[in-house]
Design an enzyme around this catalytic site. Structure first.
Site, short mmCIF file in Angstrom:
data_model
loop_
_atom_site.label_atom_id
_atom_site.label_comp_id
_atom_site.label_asym_id
_atom_site.label_seq_id
_atom_site.Cartn_x
_atom_site.Cartn_y
_atom_site.Cartn_z
N LYS A 48 48.03 45.06 41.38
CA LYS A 48 48.55 43.85 42.04
C LYS A 48 49.82 44.20 42.82
O LYS A 48 49.99 43.76 43.97
CB LYS A 48 48.84 42.76 41.00
CG LYS A 48 47.59 42.19 40.38
CD LYS A 48 46.75 41.43 41.40
CE LYS A 48 45.40 41.04 40.89
NZ LYS A 48 44.49 40.51 41.89
N SER B 281 49.85 38.24 40.52
CA SER B 281 49.99 37.83 39.13
C SER B 281 51.42 37.97 38.66
O SER B 281 52.16 38.86 39.11
CB SER B 281 49.09 38.73 38.29
OG SER B 281 49.43 38.63 36.94
N TYR C 81 46.05 47.40 35.76
CA TYR C 81 45.83 46.11 36.43
C TYR C 81 47.09 45.64 37.15
O TYR C 81 47.07 45.29 38.33
CB TYR C 81 45.38 45.06 35.40
CG TYR C 81 45.38 43.66 35.97
CD1 TYR C 81 44.45 43.27 36.92
CD2 TYR C 81 46.35 42.73 35.59
CE1 TYR C 81 44.47 42.00 37.47
CE2 TYR C 81 46.38 41.45 36.13
CZ TYR C 81 45.44 41.09 37.07
OH TYR C 81 45.47 39.84 37.62
N1 LIG Z 1 42.81 34.32 35.43
C1 LIG Z 1 44.04 34.75 35.32
O1 LIG Z 1 44.67 34.61 34.26
C2 LIG Z 1 44.73 35.39 36.50
C3 LIG Z 1 46.13 35.50 36.49
C4 LIG Z 1 46.77 36.10 37.58
C5 LIG Z 1 46.01 36.59 38.64
N2 LIG Z 1 44.66 36.48 38.61
C6 LIG Z 1 43.90 37.03 39.74
O2 LIG Z 1 43.17 35.98 40.36
C7 LIG Z 1 41.94 36.47 40.89
C8 LIG Z 1 40.81 35.62 40.37
O3 LIG Z 1 40.83 35.63 38.96
P1 LIG Z 1 39.76 34.86 38.07
O4 LIG Z 1 40.43 34.53 36.79
O5 LIG Z 1 39.12 33.80 38.86
O6 LIG Z 1 38.73 36.05 37.80
P2 LIG Z 1 37.13 36.05 37.83
O7 LIG Z 1 36.71 37.37 37.27
O8 LIG Z 1 36.60 34.83 37.22
O9 LIG Z 1 36.84 36.01 39.40
C9 LIG Z 1 36.85 37.15 40.21
C10 LIG Z 1 35.58 37.14 41.02
O10 LIG Z 1 35.59 38.28 41.89
C11 LIG Z 1 34.28 38.85 41.88
N3 LIG Z 1 34.46 40.27 42.27
C12 LIG Z 1 35.16 41.24 41.62
N4 LIG Z 1 35.14 42.38 42.34
C13 LIG Z 1 34.42 42.12 43.46
C14 LIG Z 1 34.05 42.89 44.59
N5 LIG Z 1 34.41 44.18 44.73
N6 LIG Z 1 33.31 42.31 45.56
C15 LIG Z 1 32.93 41.00 45.46
N7 LIG Z 1 33.25 40.23 44.41
C16 LIG Z 1 33.99 40.78 43.43
C17 LIG Z 1 33.74 38.62 40.48
O11 LIG Z 1 32.34 38.63 40.43
C18 LIG Z 1 34.33 37.23 40.16
O12 LIG Z 1 33.44 36.20 40.56
C19 LIG Z 1 41.86 37.94 40.48
O13 LIG Z 1 42.28 38.73 41.55
C20 LIG Z 1 42.83 38.02 39.32
O14 LIG Z 1 43.37 39.31 39.18
C21 LIG Z 1 44.01 35.88 37.58
#
Ligand SMILES: NC(=O)c1ccc[n+]([C@@H]2O[C@H](COP(=O)([O-])OP(=O)(O)OC[C@H]3O[C@@H](n4cnc5c(N)ncnc54)[C@H](O)[C@@H]3O)[C@@H](O)[C@H]2O)c1
Length: 329
Positions: A152, A124, A148
């Protein structure tokens, strides 16, 4: 390739699965549905008309992950699974460190053991903290003072050290800026459980009448109109970034910003949403939110040069597709 996608039922993961399947790759999803819904798996099948294998497992569970690697011959993994809410991470630091760090360790150990040599990691822009914009991959990391961001930065370091010790293990670290929007079909999109933490789903839920009004945190930042500036990227552009990062992964560790390189203020995004979708959104200006930085946007030249990837979709498509998803829910 046969790709394991952890967190593939989530927001970004589901769109990446569509991009992978449409490019002809096979996909196995591992997700514990802690922040997503089972229906999303069917929607991915509906959009792509392809089959996917789904395991409802926690990717911290070493035994279950080993079983998965025994059952399938993976060529690579994209690790999206993790908790992502900055504010929540301040109140639940141990849950965040445990989930985000342990999952990365369990999965990278399995990859090394089973010789799965391509690892794509969801990082991120938060790891840049309050460096000068635009953020460049070579900058020293200053993860914001929230757990958080720390998870990362630590996961990046863990993967870099693992790759150093195991030269066959290649890693691509993708630092996302602010993903918004939805697949153009309107079948998958951002569908947070509870009150949204991010701006776009908040706006769409006000538009739908689920929430009363949008709160804009601060209008006294040193920006064009005083509100915070972010680099919004269409989630399908981000998804396609994963595809190229995977297909072009070379030996070693590579870090890429995935953004548009353009900063947009909260009010600019809001006004574009209202104009494009012809809807009024009630909002109020409230105090700054602790921990928010004034401006964040990417230097995207490295991804352009090395991956031949740039974001193609603009702000209008982002707000149109976000609303198209929400209104069909
Ligand atoms: N959305 C954003 O703004 C953003 C920005 C930068 C980075 N990210 C990173 O991208 C990734 C995906 O983000 P997103 O927005 O799709 O989030 P999201 O919460 O929609 O998706 C994450 C998924 O991981 C699953 N999950 C969490 N812990 C788990 C575990 N221990 N075992 C199995 N499944 C698990 C959840 O059920 C969910 O479906 C994350 O790592 C997040 O930190 C997101």
């Amino acid at each position: 390739m046969n790709i394991l996608v952890t967190g593939g039922a989530g927001y970004i993961g589901s769109h990446a699965c569509v991009a992978l399947l449409e490019a002809g790759h096979d996909v196995v999803i591992a997700d514990n549905l802690s922040n997503s819904r089972r229906e999303t798996i069917d929607k991915i099948r509906e959009i792509t008309k392809k089959d996917i294998i789904f395991y409802e497992i926690d990717v911290k569970d070493t035994n279950k992950v080993e079983q998965l690697f025994n059952n399938h011959n993976f060529d690579g993994i994209i690790h999206f699974a993790g908790f992502k809410a900055v504010g929540e991470s301040v109140n639940k630091p141990l849950e965040y460190y445990y989930n985000n760090i342990v999952s990365t360790i369990v999965l990278s150990k399995a990859c090394i053991k089973y010789k799965v040599n391509k690892f794509i990691f969801s990082s991120s822009a938060t790891v840049y903290g309050d460096n000068e914009v635009p953020f460049v991959e070579t900058m020293d990391l200053m993860p914001a003072t929230n757990p958080y961001g720390q998870t990362k930065a630590m996961s990046e370091k863990i993967l870099m050290d693992a790759a150093k010790a195991h030269p066959d293990f290649s890693v691509s670290i993708l630092r996302y800026f602010n993903p918004v929007g939805a697949h153009e079909s309107g079948l998958i999109g951002e569908f947070p459980k509870g009150i949204p933490n991010n701006l776009m789903p908040y706006i769409t839920q006000v538009a739908k009448g689920k929430l009363n009004k949008l709160q804009v945190f601060g209008n006294d930042y040193p920006t064009i109109d005083g509100t915070g500036v972010r680099d919004y990227i269409h989630v399908m552009d981000l998804a396609e970034g994963h595809l190229v990062a995977l297909e072009k992964l070379r030996p070693g560790v590579h870090v890429y910003n995935l953004g548009t390189g353009q900063g947009t203020s909260v009010l600019q995004l809001l006004n574009t949403f209202m104009e494009v979708n012809d809807i009024d959104i009630a909002y109020e200006i409230v105090a700054r939110r602790p921990g928010d930085i004034p401006i964040s946007y990417a230097d995207v030249s490295k991804a352009k040069k090395e991956l031949a990837w740039t974001a193609k979709r603009g702000l209008k498509e982002m707000v149109r597709d976000a609303w198209n998803f929400e209104k069909n829910l």
